[in-house]
Design an enzyme around this catalytic site. Structure first.
Site, mmCIF file in Angstrom:
data_model
loop_
_atom_site.group_PDB
_atom_site.id
_atom_site.type_symbol
_atom_site.label_atom_id
_atom_site.label_comp_id
_atom_site.label_asym_id
_atom_site.label_seq_id
_atom_site.Cartn_x
_atom_site.Cartn_y
_atom_site.Cartn_z
ATOM 1 N N PRO A 5 -1.062 6.065 -1.082
ATOM 2 C CA PRO A 5 -0.528 7.142 -1.924
ATOM 3 C C PRO A 5 0.237 8.097 -2.348
ATOM 4 C CG PRO A 5 -2.816 5.842 -2.233
ATOM 5 C CD PRO A 5 -2.595 5.686 -1.262
ATOM 6 N N LEU A 6 0.883 8.613 -2.512
ATOM 7 C CA LEU A 6 1.504 9.779 -2.994
ATOM 8 C C LEU A 6 -0.008 10.846 -3.211
ATOM 9 C CD1 LEU A 6 4.921 9.611 -3.958
ATOM 10 C CD2 LEU A 6 4.155 10.731 -1.677
ATOM 11 N N CYS A 7 -0.694 10.766 -4.219
ATOM 12 C CA CYS A 7 -1.367 11.224 -4.792
ATOM 13 C C CYS A 7 -2.571 12.097 -3.423
ATOM 14 C CB CYS A 7 -1.910 11.035 -6.100
ATOM 15 S SG CYS A 7 -3.440 10.046 -5.771
ATOM 16 N N THR A 8 -3.315 10.896 -3.066
ATOM 17 C CA THR A 8 -3.884 10.957 -1.738
ATOM 18 C C THR A 8 -3.426 12.159 -1.018
ATOM 19 O OG1 THR A 8 -5.084 8.429 -1.677
ATOM 20 C CG2 THR A 8 -5.146 9.783 0.188
ATOM 21 N N GLU B 5 -3.182 15.465 -2.884
ATOM 22 C CA GLU B 5 -4.525 15.876 -3.519
ATOM 23 C C GLU B 5 -5.590 15.564 -2.463
ATOM 24 O OE1 GLU B 5 -4.508 14.379 -7.184
ATOM 25 O OE2 GLU B 5 -2.577 15.434 -7.721
#
Lengths: 523, 449
Positions: free
Chosen positions: B209-212, B215
Site C-alpha cells: 500500500p502506498l501509505c505504508t 508513512e
C-alpha cells in the site's frame, strides 16, 4: 569473461554466495556421457561447478546424434567423452573440464581408489551389478553418489550417501518464531509498557499484532490461573476479546492479531522432528564427531538449561501492520534475544570441543550463528546401500506400493528396471533392444520379473501385461526428452547435496513418462 | 548378441517409440516409418519465448523427431541469462535471443529447420499462429500466456451442439518455473481447461500500500519501493524510470539506503533493489531443464499419440525432497476465451463502426479501439496507418454485408481492456448473429447495453 556476480545473479538469489562457493569448490565425476549424463553435467556447468571429469569408453555413433545435443556430425567415430567434454567447456570457461576415455565398469573393477578424489560421482546408465560395486566404493571413500538412469519412458534417480545433514533447509512455509505462547521477559516488558487503549485512532491501528497478542495473552492468563486458552470455546472467546478491542473496521493490525491468535495457543517447546534430531545416537559426541553433531549436542544442553525447552530464537520477524517505530523496537528485541541465545550455544559448543580434545575455535562463529537461526529446521538424510535395498527392501512398503493404485505403475517400473538388468545378464541384450523376437522377450521379461518379485518376498504379486509390453517396446532406448528430465532432476539433487541447502529427495525417484504420475519409493 | 544389429540410424532410440505398437498409447497412434516422417515434414511447432525454457524446448524438440520449428522472442541476450540459457555465450550478449537460439540448434542438429522471429507476440497476425500444429510456451509472464492462449482459442470452432470441432483445436503445452519449483501443462482448447479457465492458479502480485511506503516503512523492500515509486517522480518530473538503465537503478538504491538509515531499517542492498524493482524471479538451469523436457515429451505425445497425454497439469517441487503431482483441472463452462464465444446479436443494418462502438460499451467486454477480423480477413485495423487507411472505408458499411450476408459466424476482435488497473491487449472471440435472418430469434441484443 562475464562478471560472475551478474552471470550467476538469478541463482545467487536462491543459494547465496556460500552456496555458490560450495559449488565452485566441488569436483564432479560423471560416468557415461549419453544424454542422461551429459544433460546432468550441462546444468551443473552452467551454474559454475568447480570441475568435471567425464568418463566414457565409447565412440560416438550415428544413433547418438539423435539423442545427445553435445555431439554432432563431426563427432562420429570419436571418443564420446572427449566430444561431450569439449561442448561442456564451451558453456562456461570458469569450469575445469576433463575427460577419460575408459568404460566405467572397468574403472569400478580395476581402480576403485580412483573415485576418492571427487566430491560427488554421478553414475548414469549403470546396470545393477556395477551400481552395487560402485556404491560400496563410494560409501567407503565417503564420496557422495547419485545414480541416474533413463530407459524408454521411465527412469530413476537415487542418492546414496551415508548421512547428509542440512542446517539451511529453507522450507517455504514455516511458522515464524515469535514465541507468542512463551514470551521472554523483555518481550513481555515491551508489551506491558505499550498502551493498547491509546485514543489516537492512527496510533491505535499501528500497534503491531505481536504486542497486542502478548499483552492480551498475559491478561487472559492472569484471569485464568496462569493458563492460556486451550479449549475450542476459550479460543473463540479469546478471539472475541480481540475483536472487541477494535475501534474501527479498518484496523489491519487487529485482523492480523485474530488470524495469528493460534500462535498463542500453539504448544510450547520443540517439534517432534527436532526432538528426533536431539535423540539421535550421533548427538552423543566424541572426538570424531562431525561439527553438525557437536552443535546438536550443544543444542541439547541448551534446551535443558538456558532455553527452558525452547530452541534458540530465530531473531527475525515477518512484516506486519505497524508504525515504523514499534516495528523497529520489536525487531531489536527479537534480535537481542537471538543474539543472547547464540552466545549461550556458542559457549556450549566451545566447551564441548574442549572436552573432546579438539580446538575450541574449530567451528566458526558464522556457522554456529547459522545453526542457531535454523535450529528448528535441521534435517538429516540417510540412505541405505543400494545392495541392502536390492537384497532386502522394506517389504511392508513394497507390498503397499504394489497394491496402491497411485503407486502401481511406478513400482512396476522399479521392478522392471531391475528385471531388465537380470534379463541382460542372462541374454546379453536388453528386452526389445533389437527388432524381432519381441514376443519371446516379453515372455522372458515376465518370467524374470515374477522371479524377482518372488526373491523379494512378494510371491503372488504380478505386474500388468501392458507394462511389461511397454518395457520391451522401450528396448533400452535413451530418449532425449526423458534423459533431459532425469538429468535435470539428478543435477538438482547434486546442487542440494553440494550446497548443503534445501532437502535432497529420500528413496528412489521413479519417473513415469506415460502419465507423469512419478513416485518416490522408500525401500 | 541374439539379433543382428539394426541399421545405424539417427533415430535409433526414438524409433523404438514411434515404430513399435504399444498398449498404453492414444487411440490415434499409428506406429511406423510413416509416422516418423510425418512428424518431420508436417508437424510445425511454435516455441514462444527463447529464454530459460525456450532454449531447452528448442533443443528437446529438435531431438524428439520434429524438424519444422519456429521461435518468437522480443528480447535480447543479457549476461544474467548465461547461468541457464545454454544456447547463449558471453559474446552473444546484446543479440536477439530468437535468432541466436535458432542458429545454435540448427548448427548442432542437422536437418532441423528453425525460423526465428525477433518480435513481440502481439505484432504477429492471427494467421501466423494458425500455421502451427502445436504451440509450446516458455514464458515468464501471465499477460503473455493469456494472450497466446486467447490466440490459440480463437481458432476453436464449435458445432451446432456446442461440441468443439476436432480439426480446429490448437493444442498448447505450457511450462513455468520459479527457483526449484515449476509446472508443465497441456491445454487442448475445448477439451481441457485453457489458461483463462484456471487463471486463479496465478494470483496477482501483492503490491505494498502506498501509505505504508510513504508513512510507515518497515522493511528494506518498503524503502526501495518508496524510492522507486514515489521519490523518483518527485525528483525527476516527467522522466520515466527505466529499470534497465544502471544509472536509474543506482539512484533508486542510494535513495532507498538514505530512507532506510532515516528509519533504522536494515537490509537494503543493490541486489535486493534490483530484485524488488524488476520483480526478478530466481531461475536455475535444472528446473528449466526438467519442465521443458516434460513439455517437449508431451508435445511428442500430442503429435504422435505414442503414449498417453498428461492430463492435464503437472507440478514439480524440488525444494524439500521431491514432490510431483498431476492434477486434472476442469474447464470453466462459461469461459469467455475457450467457450463457444460471446453471442452478439445485431440488426443487419448495424455498420462496422457502430459494432466497434458496441464492443466498447458491452458490459462483459469493455473492449476499446478494436480491430476486427472475419475468417482471416481484416475488416478494420486500427494500426498500422497503411492498413487503417485501407480498411477505413469499411467502417460505414453494414457488418452483415462485410461478412458475406450469412446469418451467423465467428468474428475476432483485438483491442485493449483494463485489467487490474493495467491496459492489456485482448483478443476476443464473438459469435455474431443477425436478427431476422434464417430464423434467428429477435431477442435482447447486446447492443442495448
Amino acid at each position: 569473461m562475464a562478471e560472475p556476480k551478474t552471470k550467476y545473479d538469478r541463482q545467487l538469489r536462491i543459494w547465496g554466495d556460500q552456496g555458490q562457493a560450495a559449488l565452485e569448490k566441488a569436483s564432479i565425476c560423471l560416468l557415461n556421457c549419453g544424454p542422461t549424463g551429459s544433460e546432468t553435467l550441462k546444468n551443473l556447468v552452467l551454474g559454475g561447478i568447480g570441475s568435471i571429469t567425464v568418463i566414457d569408453g565409447s565412440k560416438v555413433e550415428l544413433g547418438d546424434l539423435g539423442n545427445n545435443f553435445m555431439v554432432d556430425e563431426s563427432s562420429v567415430g570419436q571418443s564420446k567423452a572427449k566430444c561431450v567434454c569439449a561442448f561442456l567447456q564451451e558453456l562456461n570457461d570458469a569450469v575445469k573440464a576433463k575427460f577419460i576415455e575408459e568404460y566405467p565398469e572397468a574403472l569400478i573393477e580395476t581402480n576403485p581408489s580412483f573415485f576418492s578424489q571427487f566430491t560427488l560421482v554421478v553414475a548414469t546408465q549403470l546396470v545393477e551389478d556395477s551400481m552395487v560395486k560402485l556404491d560400496r566404493i563410494c560409501r567407503e571413500a565417503n564420496v557422495m553418489l547419485v545414480f541416474a538412469r533413463s530407459y524408454g519412458l521411465t527412469g530413476l534417480v537415487r542418492i546414496s550417501v551415508k548421512e547428509h545433514t542440512v542446517i539451511e533447509s529453507k522450507p517455504d512455509h514455516f511458522l515464524d518464531d515469535l514465541r507468542l505462547n512463551n514470551p521472554w521477559p523483555e518481550l513481555r516488558r515491551l508489551a506491558e509498557t505499550t498502551d493498547l487503549q491509546v485514543s489516537d485512532p492512527i496510533s491505535h491501528k499501528h500497534i503491531p499484532y505481536v504486542i497486542i497478542l502478548v499483552k492480551m495473552a498475559d491478561e487472559w492468563a492472569k484471569s485464568h490461573g496462569g493458563n492460556l486458552p486451550s479449549t475450542r470455546e476459550e479460543k473463540k472467546e479469546f478471539k472475541d476479546l480481540l475483536k472487541a478491542r477494535m475501534i474501527a473496521l479498518d484496523e489491519d493490525n487487529y485482523k492480523e492479531a485474530i488470524d495469528a491468535s493460534f500462535k498463542v495457543f500453539a504448544p510450547r517447546g520443540i517439534s517432534s522432528d527436532l526432538q528426533q534430531v536431539i535423540n539421535d545416537g550421533c548427538a552423543e559426541v566424541d572426538s570424531s564427531s562431525l561439527d553438525f553433531w557437536i552443535m546438536v549436542a550443544a543444542l541439547k544442553e541448551f534446551l535443558a538449561k538456558e532455553g527452558g525447552g525452547e530452541a534458540p530464537l530465530e531473531g527475525s520477524i515477518p512484516d506486519m501492520t505497524s508504525s515504523t517505530e514499534h516495528y523497529v523496537n520489536l525487531q531489536n528485541i527479537y534480535f537481542a534475544k537471538a543474539d543472547a541465545d547464540f552466545l549461550a550455544i556458542e559457549q556450549r559448543v566451545r566447551n564441548i570441543l574442549k572436552k573432546i580434545g579438539r580446538d575450541p575455535n574449530s567451528i566458526s562463529k558464522a556457522i554456529i550463528k547459522s545453526f542457531c537461526k535454523n535450529a528448528r529446521k535441521l534435517k538429516i538424510c540417510r540412505y541405505r546401500l543400494v545392495e541392502e535395498e536390492f537384497n532386502s527392501p522394506i517389504l511392508s512398503e513394497l507390498q503397499k506400493y504394489l497394491t496402491d493404485e497411485d503407486y502401481s505403475v511406478a513400482v512396476g517400473f522399479y521392478i522392471l528396471l531391475r528385471a531388465v538388468d537380470r534379463f541382460a545378464a542372462n541374454y546379453n541384450s536388453f528386452p526389445g533392444q533389437f527388432n524381432g523376437a519381441m514376443d519371446e522377450d516379453i515372455s522372458r521379461l515376465k518370467i524374470t520379473a515374477v522371479g524377482l518379485l518372488g526373491d523379494l518376498g512378494c510371491n503372488g504379486s504380478t505386474l500388468t501385461e501392458d507394462l511389461i509390453n511397454e518395457m520391451c517396446r522401450f528396448g533400452a532406448a535413451e530418449l532425449h526428452a526423458v534423459a533431459a528430465l532425469i538429468g535435470g532432476i539428478a543435477s538438482q539433487e547434486v546442487i542440494k547435496l553440494i550446497t548443503r541447502q534445501f532437502v535432497p529427495m529420500p528413496g528412489t525417484f521413479i519417473f513415469n513418462g506415460i502419465d507423469h504420475k512419478s513416485q518416490l519409493l522408500l525401500l | 548378441m541374439a539379433e543382428t544389429a539394426t541399421q545405424p540410424s539417427r533415430s535409433r532410440d526414438l524409433d523404438k517409440l514411434l515404430l513399435r505398437p504399444g498398449n498404453l498409447v492414444e487411440p490415434t497412434f499409428e506406429p511406423g516409418p510413416g509416422l516418423r516422417d510425418d512428424l518431420k515434414e508436417y508437424v510445425k511447432v511454435l516455441v514462444v519465448g527463447a529464454g530459460g525454457l525456450g532454449c531447452e524446448l528448442l533443443k528437446d524438440l529438435a531431438l524428439s523427431g520434429f524438424r519444422e520449428l519456429e521461435v518468437i522472442d522480443m528480447d535480447r541476450i543479457e549476461v544474467s541469462n548465461l547461468n541457464r540459457q545454454f544456447l547463449f555465450r558471453v559474446e552473444d550478449v546484446g543479440k536477439p535471443k530468437a535468432e541466436v537460439a535458432a542458429k545454435r540448434v540448427m548448427e548442432r542438429v542437422s536437418g532441423v529447420n528453425i525460423v526465428p522471429h525477433f518480435a513481440r507476440i502481439e505484432d504477429k497476425e492471427l494467421e501466423f499462429y494458425s500455421n502451427f500444429s502445436i504451440i509450446a510456451l516458455g514464458l515468464d509472464s501471465i499477460e503473455a500466456r493469456s494472450y497466446i492462449n486467447a490466440v490459440a482459442c480463437s481458432f476453436l470452432e464449435y458445432d451446432a451442439d456446442d461440441n468443439p470441432l476436432e480439426e480446429t483445436i490448437k493444442p498448447m503445452v505450457d511450462g513455468g518455473t520459479e527457483g526449484f519449483k515449476g509446472h508443465a501443462r497441456v491445454i487442448k482448447p475445448g477439451i481441457t481447461p485453457c489458461f483463462e479457465c484456471t487463471i486463479w492458479l496465478f494470483p496477482p502480485q501483492v503490491k505494498f500500500p502506498l501509505c505504508t511506503l510513504a508513512e510507515t516503512p518497515r522493511t528494506a523492500a518498503h524503502c526501495i519501493e518508496y524510492a522507486h515509486l514515489i521519490k523518483w517522480d518527485e525528483v525527476h518530473s516527467g522522466k520515466t524510470f527505466d529499470p534497465d538503465d544502471p544509472e536509474h537503478m543506482k539512484w533508486v538504491y542510494n535513495e532507498a539506503v538514505k530512507r532506510a538509515e532515516l528509519f533504522g531499517i536494515p537490509g537494503v542492498t543493490y541486489s535486493l533493489t534490483q530484485g524488488v524493482v524488476k520483480n526478478i524471479i530466481p531461475a536455475i538451469a535444472s528446473t528449466n531443464a526438467i519442465i521443458s523436457a516434460a513439455c517437449a515429451l508431451e508435445t511428442l505425445k500430442i503429435a504422435s499419440g505414442c503414449s498417453k497425454t498428461l492430463s492435464n497439469y503437472l507440478t514439480y517441487n524440488g525444494a524439500q525432497g521431491l514432490h510431483t503431482k498431476v492434477t486434472e483441472f476442469v474447464r470453466e463452462r462459461d469461459c469467455l476465451v475457450c467457450g463457444p464465444g460471446i453471442l452478439v446479436e445485431l440488426d443487419t443494418s448495424v455498420t462496422l463502426e457502430k459494432f466497434i462502438g458496441l464492443l466498447e460499451e458491452h458490459p462483459k467486454l469493455h473492449l476499446s479501439k478494436a480491430s476486427i477480423t472475419h475468417r482471416g480477413k481484416s475488416l478494420y485495423m486500427q494500426a498500422p496507418p497503411v492498413l487503417e487507411e485501407m480498411t477505413r472505408s469499411n467502417l460505414s458499411l453494414p457488418l452483415f454485408e462485410l461478412m458475406g450476408k450469412i446469418s451467423k459466424d465467428i468474428v475476432h476482435a483485438t483491442g485493449t481492456t483494463i485489467k487490474n488497473d493495467k491496459k492489456t491487449s485482448s483478443l476476443i472471440k464473438l459469435r455474431v448473429a443477425f436478427k431476422g435472418v434464417d430464423g434467428v430469434t429477435d431477442m435482447d441484443t447486446a447492443g442495448g447495453a
